[in-house]
Every structure is written in structure tokens, then in C-alpha cells.
Design an enzyme around this catalytic site. Sequence first.
Site: not given
Length: 152
Positions: A106, A111, A118
Site C-alpha cells: 500500500e 507519494n 511500483y
Amino acid sequence: MNLQTSLLNEIYYENTLNLIRKSNHDFSWSDKLIYETFKNKNNIIFGLFNDKNLIGVSLYLFTLDEAELLYITLSKDFRNKGLAYYLLEDNIKILRQKSIKSIFLEVDITNLFAIKLYEKLNFKNISIRKNYYKYPNGKTSDALIYQLRIED
């Protein structure tokens, strides 16, 4: 740079704690909880070394064939050099060898650097937790849930 990723054990607790405290003043885990992470057989902790200096860590919780990335950080001097990508890419290879099929994580929706990282590693956004993060100033932020399937 002479980089190497290794599994860490409790011998590296002090170095890990120092790295976390210097690199992220907002990290809310207590020293005791970080130590217990090393002791829990359901956790995997990776260290990224430049020569013999610990410059990054990633902490995972695993259950059966799934792992959850609980935390990742790099020393401030080594950020923005592609090393978080390097660390996670190595983690994925090692977790695959350990028969892990999926990795979850998570991330705070604000961010953007982490989200970009990711997604570059092919994690897919699968869910959102509204108002999940609560900040000292009273504000909240959503958490994005990501998954990476790493089956062979």
C-alpha cells in the site's frame, strides 16, 4: 558502486534501525517493533549494500505464497539513482525463488515517486482505502493497494 542485496538477520538490527531513523523521521514504528520484525519467522528483511555499507532496506511479511511489502527506504545519499528499483527487482527475484506468487503493498496516494517506481516494476493498482493515512495536522490521505503477480 559495488551493490549487493542480502537477506538480513537480527545481527543487522542496529544498522537497520539507524538507517530507518536517519532516512525517515516520520516512520511510526517503535524500535521494539522493528526488532520484533527481525524475530518474526513470517518476515523477510532485505538489505542493499554498497560495498559493506547498508544503504537500503525492505521489509516483507509473508503468508503461504504471498508477501506484503511493509516498508522500503534508502539512505538519503543514495536516492534518485535507480537503487530502489534495483533493490525491489532483486527482492522480486529472491521472493520468486521462495515460491512467492504475489506481492502486495500500500502507498499513500500523494507519494508519486513511489507510485511511479511500483508501476515501473509492473505492480497493478487493485484497490483504494479512503482516508487511510491520518496525519498529525488532522488531514487524511487515501492508500492505493498494489499487487504484483510473480508466478513463473
